[in-house]
Design a protein around this motif. Structure first.
Motif, PDB file in Angstrom:
ATOM      1  N   PRO A 169       1.078  -1.018   0.315  1.00  0.00           N
ATOM      2  CA  PRO A 169      -0.173  -0.328  -0.186  1.00  0.00           C
ATOM      3  C   PRO A 169       0.969   1.201  -0.394  1.00  0.00           C
ATOM      4  O   PRO A 169       2.169   1.175  -0.068  1.00  0.00           O
TER       5      PRO A 169
ATOM      6  N   TYR B 173      -7.365   2.146   0.533  1.00  0.00           N
ATOM      7  CA  TYR B 173      -6.466   2.019   1.358  1.00  0.00           C
ATOM      8  C   TYR B 173      -6.085   0.602   1.825  1.00  0.00           C
ATOM      9  O   TYR B 173      -5.813  -0.104   2.587  1.00  0.00           O
TER      10      TYR B 173
ATOM     11  N   ASP C 169      -6.003  -2.738   0.111  1.00  0.00           N
ATOM     12  CA  ASP C 169      -4.431  -2.110   0.236  1.00  0.00           C
ATOM     13  C   ASP C 169      -3.451  -3.162   0.788  1.00  0.00           C
ATOM     14  O   ASP C 169      -3.353  -4.105   0.925  1.00  0.00           O
TER      15      ASP C 169
END
Length: 172
Positions: free
Chosen positions: A59, A69, A72
């Motif tokens: 990320p 985010y 990830d």
């Protein structure tokens, strides 16, 4: 017998074949693909299954306002449980931030922005808030905040608190 044209063609083909061989030789010396590698942009990736070649991109730790985010981070941690901001709480915070922008003759509520970002405990919560804001108002949270906070206010009320946050917190 070979004439000059044939010699030129054979030489050129030999150089191309040699170049391809060197490319594959260098590519095979990169090491074990199950370790950290990088994509064409230099972004670190880790292959979750080297046999299948399924990459997991690390990320962007510096961009928690990205709604992806959280997804990830979860993919990167490969199933380790993390603490998340409950969606209901994220929606409440998003509504408070939306109301913080004053109208034409009204002052903006910087205190509300400050209080929300002080409550967040890690960057995954920033991502959850960003996603909730988009779900409710179909607007990017970062751009919305920039629309009524000046650079100094953004630094004080948003940047500094977010920079201090952990990337994520594991559930124990």
């Amino acid at each position: 017998m070979m004439n000059k044209t044939t010699i030129g063609i054979v030489s050129g083909a030999s150089i191309v074949i040699l170049g391809i061989g060197i490319y594959f030789l260098r590519k095979s010396k990169r090491g074990n693909p199950s370790l950290v590698d990088s994509d064409s942009k230099g972004t670190p990736i880790r292959l979750s299954n080297p046999q299948m070649g399924i990459p997991i991109t690390e990320p962007n730790w510096n961009n928690p306002f990205d709604m992806n985010y959280l997804k990830d981070v979860k993919a990167f941690l490969q199933g380790k449980p993390i603490l998340e901001l409950p969606m209901q709480t994220a929606m409440q915070y998003a509504s408070i931030l939306h109301k913080a922008k004053g109208g034409f003759f009204e002052d903006d509520d910087e205190k509300a922005v400050e209080s929300i970002f002080k409550r967040l405990q890690d960057k995954t919560q920033v991502a959850s808030l960003s996603k909730a804001f988009y779900t409710l108002f179909k607007k990017d949270l970062w751009r919305y905040l920039k629309s009524f906070l000046n650079d100094s206010e953004m630094e004080t009320l948003v940047h500094k608190p977010v920079r201090r946050l952990e990337r994520y917190r594991l559930r124990t």
